[in-house]
Scaffold this motif. Structure first.
Motif, PDB file in Angstrom:
ATOM      1  N   LEU A  86      11.056  40.862 -25.407  1.00 14.61           N
ATOM      2  CA  LEU A  86      10.906  40.752 -23.958  1.00 14.61           C
ATOM      3  C   LEU A  86      10.198  39.471 -23.523  1.00 14.61           C
ATOM      4  O   LEU A  86       9.700  39.377 -22.409  1.00 14.61           O
ATOM      5  N   GLU A  87      10.152  38.503 -24.417  1.00 17.11           N
ATOM      6  CA  GLU A  87       9.729  37.157 -24.035  1.00 17.11           C
ATOM      7  C   GLU A  87      10.964  36.268 -24.123  1.00 17.11           C
ATOM      8  O   GLU A  87      11.711  36.337 -25.095  1.00 17.11           O
ATOM      9  N   THR A  88      11.155  35.435 -23.121  1.00 17.60           N
ATOM     10  CA  THR A  88      12.366  34.599 -23.112  1.00 17.60           C
ATOM     11  C   THR A  88      12.069  33.236 -22.518  1.00 17.60           C
ATOM     12  O   THR A  88      10.978  32.999 -21.979  1.00 17.60           O
ATOM     13  N   GLY A  89      13.035  32.342 -22.626  1.00 20.27           N
ATOM     14  CA  GLY A  89      12.885  30.994 -22.092  1.00 20.27           C
ATOM     15  C   GLY A  89      13.600  30.866 -20.761  1.00 20.27           C
ATOM     16  O   GLY A  89      14.788  31.180 -20.651  1.00 20.27           O
ATOM     17  N   LEU A  90      12.895  30.414 -19.759  1.00 19.62           N
ATOM     18  CA  LEU A  90      13.505  30.196 -18.447  1.00 19.62           C
ATOM     19  C   LEU A  90      14.426  28.971 -18.516  1.00 19.62           C
ATOM     20  O   LEU A  90      14.472  28.258 -19.525  1.00 19.62           O
ATOM     21  N   GLY A  91      15.117  28.719 -17.431  1.00 17.34           N
ATOM     22  CA  GLY A  91      16.163  27.699 -17.443  1.00 17.34           C
ATOM     23  C   GLY A  91      15.728  26.330 -17.913  1.00 17.34           C
ATOM     24  O   GLY A  91      16.460  25.657 -18.627  1.00 17.34           O
ATOM     25  N   GLY A  92      14.545  25.895 -17.525  1.00 17.15           N
ATOM     26  CA  GLY A  92      14.102  24.560 -17.894  1.00 17.15           C
ATOM     27  C   GLY A  92      13.264  24.507 -19.140  1.00 17.15           C
ATOM     28  O   GLY A  92      12.682  23.464 -19.454  1.00 17.15           O
ATOM     29  N   SER A  93      13.218  25.587 -19.885  1.00 21.14           N
ATOM     30  CA  SER A  93      12.346  25.644 -21.053  1.00 21.14           C
ATOM     31  C   SER A  93      12.902  24.837 -22.211  1.00 21.14           C
ATOM     32  O   SER A  93      14.099  24.883 -22.515  1.00 21.14           O
TER      33      SER A  93
ATOM     34  N   ASN B  19      12.485  25.607 -25.107  1.00 20.65           N
ATOM     35  CA  ASN B  19      12.837  26.601 -26.120  1.00 20.65           C
ATOM     36  C   ASN B  19      14.303  27.011 -26.073  1.00 20.65           C
ATOM     37  O   ASN B  19      14.811  27.595 -27.021  1.00 20.65           O
ATOM     38  N   VAL B  20      14.969  26.749 -24.967  1.00 24.67           N
ATOM     39  CA  VAL B  20      16.393  27.117 -24.839  1.00 24.67           C
ATOM     40  C   VAL B  20      17.262  25.893 -24.568  1.00 24.67           C
ATOM     41  O   VAL B  20      18.370  26.016 -24.053  1.00 24.67           O
ATOM     42  N   GLU B  21      16.770  24.737 -24.937  1.00 24.95           N
ATOM     43  CA  GLU B  21      17.525  23.516 -24.674  1.00 24.95           C
ATOM     44  C   GLU B  21      18.880  23.510 -25.359  1.00 24.95           C
ATOM     45  O   GLU B  21      19.861  22.988 -24.812  1.00 24.95           O
ATOM     46  N   THR B  22      18.973  24.042 -26.576  1.00 26.76           N
ATOM     47  CA  THR B  22      20.262  23.992 -27.267  1.00 26.76           C
ATOM     48  C   THR B  22      21.262  24.938 -26.614  1.00 26.76           C
ATOM     49  O   THR B  22      22.463  24.657 -26.598  1.00 26.76           O
ATOM     50  N   LEU B  23      20.798  26.047 -26.072  1.00 25.36           N
ATOM     51  CA  LEU B  23      21.715  26.922 -25.322  1.00 25.36           C
ATOM     52  C   LEU B  23      22.261  26.179 -24.108  1.00 25.36           C
ATOM     53  O   LEU B  23      23.454  26.255 -23.801  1.00 25.36           O
ATOM     54  N   SER B  24      21.380  25.471 -23.426  1.00 28.92           N
ATOM     55  CA  SER B  24      21.831  24.691 -22.269  1.00 28.92           C
ATOM     56  C   SER B  24      22.796  23.608 -22.684  1.00 28.92           C
ATOM     57  O   SER B  24      23.813  23.367 -22.010  1.00 28.92           O
ATOM     58  N   PHE B  25      22.496  22.932 -23.799  1.00 28.83           N
ATOM     59  CA  PHE B  25      23.374  21.867 -24.282  1.00 28.83           C
ATOM     60  C   PHE B  25      24.789  22.395 -24.511  1.00 28.83           C
ATOM     61  O   PHE B  25      25.771  21.704 -24.255  1.00 28.83           O
ATOM     62  N   LEU B  26      24.872  23.633 -24.998  1.00 31.65           N
ATOM     63  CA  LEU B  26      26.158  24.232 -25.329  1.00 31.65           C
ATOM     64  C   LEU B  26      26.854  24.850 -24.116  1.00 31.65           C
ATOM     65  O   LEU B  26      27.931  25.435 -24.250  1.00 31.65           O
ATOM     66  N   GLY B  27      26.240  24.752 -22.977  1.00 26.27           N
ATOM     67  CA  GLY B  27      26.879  25.265 -21.778  1.00 26.27           C
ATOM     68  C   GLY B  27      26.889  26.772 -21.684  1.00 26.27           C
ATOM     69  O   GLY B  27      27.652  27.344 -20.896  1.00 26.27           O
ATOM     70  N   ALA B  28      26.075  27.437 -22.495  1.00 24.48           N
ATOM     71  CA  ALA B  28      25.979  28.892 -22.402  1.00 24.48           C
ATOM     72  C   ALA B  28      25.287  29.266 -21.094  1.00 24.48           C
ATOM     73  O   ALA B  28      24.484  28.503 -20.555  1.00 24.48           O
ATOM     74  N   ARG B  29      25.595  30.437 -20.604  1.00 22.28           N
ATOM     75  CA  ARG B  29      24.971  30.900 -19.365  1.00 22.28           C
ATOM     76  C   ARG B  29      23.717  31.703 -19.710  1.00 22.28           C
ATOM     77  O   ARG B  29      23.783  32.871 -20.069  1.00 22.28           O
ATOM     78  N   ASN B  30      22.576  31.032 -19.658  1.00 16.85           N
ATOM     79  CA  ASN B  30      21.308  31.688 -19.937  1.00 16.85           C
ATOM     80  C   ASN B  30      21.009  32.667 -18.802  1.00 16.85           C
ATOM     81  O   ASN B  30      20.842  32.260 -17.652  1.00 16.85           O
ATOM     82  N   VAL B  31      20.939  33.943 -19.112  1.00 13.97           N
ATOM     83  CA  VAL B  31      20.730  34.931 -18.043  1.00 13.97           C
ATOM     84  C   VAL B  31      19.379  34.745 -17.365  1.00 13.97           C
ATOM     85  O   VAL B  31      19.175  35.218 -16.245  1.00 13.97           O
TER      86      VAL B  31
ATOM     87  N   LEU C 214      18.465  44.813 -18.851  1.00 13.87           N
ATOM     88  CA  LEU C 214      19.592  45.722 -18.627  1.00 13.87           C
ATOM     89  C   LEU C 214      20.413  45.269 -17.417  1.00 13.87           C
ATOM     90  O   LEU C 214      21.650  45.355 -17.418  1.00 13.87           O
ATOM     91  N   ALA C 215      19.725  44.784 -16.416  1.00 13.60           N
ATOM     92  CA  ALA C 215      20.444  44.306 -15.225  1.00 13.60           C
ATOM     93  C   ALA C 215      21.236  43.040 -15.540  1.00 13.60           C
ATOM     94  O   ALA C 215      22.359  42.866 -15.045  1.00 13.60           O
ATOM     95  N   TRP C 216      20.676  42.176 -16.365  1.00 16.09           N
ATOM     96  CA  TRP C 216      21.396  40.948 -16.749  1.00 16.09           C
ATOM     97  C   TRP C 216      22.619  41.300 -17.610  1.00 16.09           C
ATOM     98  O   TRP C 216      23.629  40.643 -17.553  1.00 16.09           O
ATOM     99  N   ASP C 217      22.456  42.280 -18.477  1.00 16.71           N
ATOM    100  CA  ASP C 217      23.535  42.762 -19.352  1.00 16.71           C
ATOM    101  C   ASP C 217      24.218  41.614 -20.105  1.00 16.71           C
ATOM    102  O   ASP C 217      25.441  41.396 -19.968  1.00 16.71           O
ATOM    103  N   PRO C 218      23.483  40.869 -20.918  1.00 12.83           N
ATOM    104  CA  PRO C 218      24.056  39.686 -21.585  1.00 12.83           C
ATOM    105  C   PRO C 218      25.126  40.068 -22.599  1.00 12.83           C
ATOM    106  O   PRO C 218      25.088  41.135 -23.206  1.00 12.83           O
ATOM    107  N   GLU C 219      26.048  39.129 -22.803  1.00 13.45           N
ATOM    108  CA  GLU C 219      27.093  39.333 -23.807  1.00 13.45           C
ATOM    109  C   GLU C 219      26.614  39.005 -25.217  1.00 13.45           C
ATOM    110  O   GLU C 219      27.168  39.490 -26.196  1.00 13.45           O
ATOM    111  N   VAL C 220      25.625  38.130 -25.311  1.00 15.98           N
ATOM    112  CA  VAL C 220      25.086  37.705 -26.603  1.00 15.98           C
ATOM    113  C   VAL C 220      23.566  37.705 -26.511  1.00 15.98           C
ATOM    114  O   VAL C 220      23.003  37.310 -25.483  1.00 15.98           O
ATOM    115  N   ILE C 221      22.925  38.153 -27.588  1.00 16.24           N
ATOM    116  CA  ILE C 221      21.472  38.039 -27.703  1.00 16.24           C
ATOM    117  C   ILE C 221      21.172  37.193 -28.935  1.00 16.24           C
ATOM    118  O   ILE C 221      21.698  37.451 -30.022  1.00 16.24           O
ATOM    119  N   VAL C 222      20.341  36.183 -28.757  1.00 17.34           N
ATOM    120  CA  VAL C 222      19.862  35.360 -29.873  1.00 17.34           C
ATOM    121  C   VAL C 222      18.364  35.581 -29.973  1.00 17.34           C
ATOM    122  O   VAL C 222      17.645  35.502 -28.971  1.00 17.34           O
TER     123      VAL C 222
END
Length: 343
Positions: free
Chosen positions: A202-209, A211-223, A240-248
């Motif tokens: 339940l800890e995650t990286g916000l859009g500008g973090s 920690n999630v730069e590679t997800l952003s680089f890949l154009g994934a939709r960070n919930v 649960l509301a975000w209901d992501p398709e992939v969890i890393v």
């Protein structure tokens, strides 16, 4: 990179006299645009935090004075003997900064290097430490896209430009190849991803973090792509509301528990078996710390998110990356352990 604790850092500095080490040095422009005077022969480098330690190790392991945190035996196994087991010397910046600058001075570094933010806080810190100790203090831009240029700057700082160019080119080639393949993937074909940290996930990286730069680089939709720039705690209800398709995730305990936890059972990623544990030895492929180790992780993530576009064998990529960057070639059983994501 968390903000440094200035009070702890500056304890005792007033008693330290500046030395004339910078007097006859050459000048190199660092990642913050500062002109840093360094000796033509740099033999000993103090890394200010984990990202800098890893990047320095990959470029010039012999110059590394020690590690911000001592590596564990299962990590040392994948690093050069005599280098991976160098002592813990603390850190100047980042969470839990612990280096006593009097100890830093006793180690007699020719250079201090930090990799991460080049913002005002860190520039001021670098200037202050450099001014009071006489030790050149260089900043490298730790953003993912800046890794190649950071290698080149570090190469000039340490007199290792040839190897720096080799590593920078590897990174640029990987980034260009991956960027080119994902360019034609339609937005609706890019999966929504939740990056989970911690034993409860339940800890995650916000859009500008970072920690999630590679997800952003890949154009994934960070919930969790919402205003902010760092890590944040979220509720299970929010996931649960975000209901992501992939969890890393980087947490072994969470990756094992989430699959049998009824509270998570309705999440699309869980139902589809798309919960992926990131490799993490000797260093994490997604972050932890967010350094050059993310380069091999970029390939791993690309294959997870867009398997049709990336048919390469990740084992071969991992072997090549370890051989070039860590200068240790893992055996097949070791590759199994790396890819299993277990420390």
């Amino acid at each position: 990179m968390p903000r440094p604790d200035r009070r702890a850092l500056l304890t005792g500095l007033a008693a330290l006299a500046a030395c004339p080490r910078l007097a006859q040095a050459a000048t190199v422009r660092d990642g913050a645009g500062r002109d840093v005077a360094v000796s033509p022969t740099v033999m000993r480098v103090f890394p200010a935090g984990p990202p800098a330690a890893i990047q320095l190790y990959t470029l010039a392991p012999d110059l590394l004075l020690g590690w911000p945190r001592a590596n564990r035996p299962e990590e040392r196994e994948f690093l050069l003997p005599g280098i991976g087991d160098r002592p813990e010397i603390g850190r100047i910046t980042g969470r839990g900064n612990s280096a006593n600058l009097e100890v830093v001075l006793q180690l007699k570094p020719d250079l201090i290097v930090d990799a991460g933010s080049t913002g005002r806080t860190y520039v001021e810190l670098a200037e202050r430490v450099q001014g009071q100790t006489g030790i050149p203090y260089a900043l490298l831009d730790g953003r993912f896209g800046s890794i190649p240029e950071s290698y080149r700057i570090l190469g000039r700082l340490t007199g290792r430009s040839e190897r720096a160019e080799t590593l920078a080119t590897w990174c640029e080639t990987a980034m260009a190849t991956i960027r080119g393949r994902i360019a034609g993937i339609a937005p609706e074909q890019r999966p929504s991803v939740y990056y989970a940290r911690g034993p409860r996930g339940l800890e995650t990286g916000l859009g500008g973090s970072i920690n999630v730069e590679t997800l952003s680089f890949l154009g994934a939709r960070n919930v969790a792509d919402q205003p902010g720039s760092g890590l944040a705690q979220v509720s299970l209800e929010q996931v649960l509301a975000w209901d992501p398709e992939v969890i890393v995730t980087i947490d072994l305990a969470f990756s094992e528990s989430v699959r049998r936890d009824p509270a998570w059972a309705s999440v699309r990623a869980v139902k589809a078996g798309r919960v992926h544990l990131s490799p993490k030895i000797p260093f994490g492929w997604v972050d932890f710390p967010p350094s050059v180790n993310r380069m091999v992780g970029l390939w791993w993530l690309a294959k997870l998110l867009y398997p049709q576009a990336f048919p390469e064998d990740i084992r071969a990529i991992a072997r090549d990356f370890h051989t070039l960057f860590y200068q240790v070639t893992p055996s097949e059983p070791q590759l199994d352990r790396i890819l299993a994501g277990r420390g």
